[in-house]
Design a protein around this motif. Structure first.
Motif, mmCIF file in Angstrom:
data_model
loop_
_atom_site.group_PDB
_atom_site.id
_atom_site.type_symbol
_atom_site.label_atom_id
_atom_site.label_comp_id
_atom_site.label_asym_id
_atom_site.label_seq_id
_atom_site.Cartn_x
_atom_site.Cartn_y
_atom_site.Cartn_z
ATOM 1 N N GLU A 191 0.826 -1.201 0.000
ATOM 2 C CA GLU A 191 0.000 0.000 0.000
ATOM 3 C C GLU A 191 0.864 1.256 0.000
ATOM 4 O O GLU A 191 0.519 2.246 -0.665
ATOM 5 C CB GLU A 191 -0.920 -0.006 1.224
ATOM 6 C CG GLU A 191 -1.941 -1.126 1.208
ATOM 7 C CD GLU A 191 -2.629 -1.323 2.548
ATOM 8 O OE1 GLU A 191 -3.615 -2.076 2.587
ATOM 9 O OE2 GLU A 191 -2.178 -0.722 3.555
ATOM 10 N N ALA A 194 1.893 1.791 -3.467
ATOM 11 C CA ALA A 194 0.756 2.238 -4.272
ATOM 12 C C ALA A 194 0.365 3.678 -3.963
ATOM 13 O O ALA A 194 -0.212 4.373 -4.810
ATOM 14 C CB ALA A 194 -0.434 1.312 -4.034
ATOM 15 N N GLU A 230 -3.866 1.979 -10.638
ATOM 16 C CA GLU A 230 -3.309 1.395 -9.414
ATOM 17 C C GLU A 230 -4.371 0.503 -8.759
ATOM 18 O O GLU A 230 -5.345 1.009 -8.198
ATOM 19 C CB GLU A 230 -2.867 2.504 -8.453
ATOM 20 C CG GLU A 230 -2.389 2.032 -7.100
ATOM 21 C CD GLU A 230 -1.445 0.855 -7.192
ATOM 22 O OE1 GLU A 230 -1.845 -0.248 -6.756
ATOM 23 O OE2 GLU A 230 -0.328 1.022 -7.713
#
Length: 277
Positions: A191, A194, A230
């Motif tokens: 995460e 991202a 994404e």
């Protein structure tokens, strides 16, 4: 550095200081907060900070109970940054039993974060008004990352004739562009990687504007395209808005605010950039 846990203690210490810069925080400090402390010291001579996780700005399904806290670390960072006075109240000190008064700023709280988080800015405006009354600063320092919050506080200060200047400082970013936030600690490694999509989406829209694009819808779509690429990013909103009223624009002009909110797993992140002008 002095530390005051009660309003009475703070006011007694405040009386020994003259012109004062103020940095209100919810703690778990990072370089963004510390940059505000350093600027306040440069411009005002003396600086105070507050550490208070304000329950009234969290919704019932939000992260108040798990919001990161580390008072000892925060105090050490503030001391190293040159802070003179820190206010560390508990909830009962800020909201005594029987409290009935709140501050509400209208219109500029209806969109963006205000639409997604009902009551959030009522809590923000109330606690900041209380802090300003307690601290009596000459200047108060906030980060651009919380752009709508800055708009709300500036409006409150102006409308209520509060005798201080609100100074908004540039967002401090990690080397890969991610805006610094106390909530970044929640991110899992995938995460965290991202999360760079937020700044990349803003940069893509800003590049279109620099190239001459003035259609706000196309700038919004540019942001959505980057985020959609994404897989871990869940879009809550993308916005191209007037910087003072926060109403959505059809045609972009200098100073317009590009902003977005994205969920990555259990973590919700926001970011923004004002267009140059």
């Amino acid at each position: 550095m002095e530390i005051a846990a009660t309003i009475a203690e703070f006011r007694q210490a405040r009386g020994r200081l003259g012109r004062l810069g103020f940095v209100p925080t919810m703690g778990f400090l990072h370089e963004g907060h510390l940059s505000l402390v350093r600027r306040a010291r440069e411009e005002c001579g003396a600086v105070a900070a507050s550490i208070f996780v304000n329950p009234t700005q969290f919704g019932p399904s939000e992260d108040f109970s798990r919001y990161p806290r580390d008072m000892e670390r925060d105090l050490a960072l503030l001391r190293a940054a040159g802070c003179d006075l820190v206010f560390t109240p508990g909830v009962a000190e800020m909201y005594p039993p029987g409290s009935l008064t709140a501050v509400e700023v209208t219109t500029v709280t209806d969109t963006l974060e205000g639409a997604v988080r009902p009551g959030h800015f009522r809590g923000v405006a109330t606690v900041v008004a209380k802090l300003f009354n307690i601290v009596q600063p000459s200047c108060a320092y906030f980060g651009q990352k919380d752009a709508q919050q800055c708009v709300v506080i500036r409006r409150m200060v102006r409308d209520l004739d509060m005798p201080l200047e609100v100074i908004v400082c540039p967002t401090v970013r990690e080397v890969d562009g991610l805006a610094m936030s106390s909530r970044n600690v929640y991110l899992q490694p995938d995460e965290r990687q991202a999360a760079t999509a937020l700044s990349r989406a803003l940069d893509a829209a800003a590049a279109l504007y620099k190239a001459g694009e003035r259609d706000a819808g196309r700038l919004r779509q540019a942001m959505r395209d980057v985020l959609a690429a994404e897989p871990l990013a869940g879009i809550e909103y993308v916005s191209v808005a007037d910087p003072e009223l926060l109403s959505e624009l059809e045609t972009v002009s200098a100073g317009a605010l590009l902003s977005l909110a994205v969920r990555l797993g259990r973590t919700r992140l926001i970011d923004n950039i004002p267009l140059p002008g």
